[in-house]
Design an enzyme around this catalytic site. Sequence first.
Site: not given
Length: 283
Positions: A63, A116, A154
């Site tokens: 990430s 996220a 996703h």
Amino acid sequence: MHREARRRVRIGHSPDPDDAFMFYGIASGRVSVDPFEIEQVLEDIESLNGRALRGELELTAASVHACAYLADRYAVLECGASVGDGYGPVVVSRDPLDRARLLDRRIAVPGRLTSACLALRLWAGRDLDLEVVPFDRIPEHVARGRADAGVLIHEAQLTFEQLGLRRVVDLGSWWAATHDGLPLPLGVNAVRRDLGEDMARLARLLRSSVSYGLEHREEALDHALRFARGLDRRLADGFVSRYVNHWTIELGERGRLAIRTFLEEAARAGAVPAAPRLEFVAA
């Protein structure tokens, strides 16, 4: 003469359609992996973030959020990024919620080091009541009322309405609207800095794999569908198009700017200790 031993390289990526598409050329043997011996490691992104923090994998998906803690050990490949260009992780709820009502509710996230989760923190402007739930279980977790809201990554970004969930905000759309149209940088491929000259070789290998998938889309999509968790071909193709594209081939100046801006804003908000000085490796 003895053949020189091939260097073993462990490559970590998530078991989702876009990563599967990206690494199809390598996984299928369609592109040469010489001079390496490749072992693929498929784990969810938060597990891979943890392994990167421990320096376990030579090359791994990570990430962008986690890059704030990885710069001393890993460099970022120019190729292989997942970028939300006007779209991204989606915050959903079962009951209608606006931003003000959401701030004091429990929110399921796919990992505290995911981009996220960081984007949610920046959108909210404050710390939140978070519960870490495996990314593929978040939609049902929210639908059953076990959390008030959830952040979807996703393929669930495309299918949440099938469970009767409502969109609160698309974090990629919010980011673009508030940052001069910049894309939201979500994931990168990071290579361990102690590999020296092999960093550039691995960058070229990954670029070859991504290019092969884009040039042989149907067979790469056949492979990606094995990881699509119920998406039909049309939706899987649409999802792959979101996250395997020109940004994936090369971040470029604007992609690098997006990463720097994301982490600098996180540092100003106190969400990460400091904005790292990242090294980027071109193919």
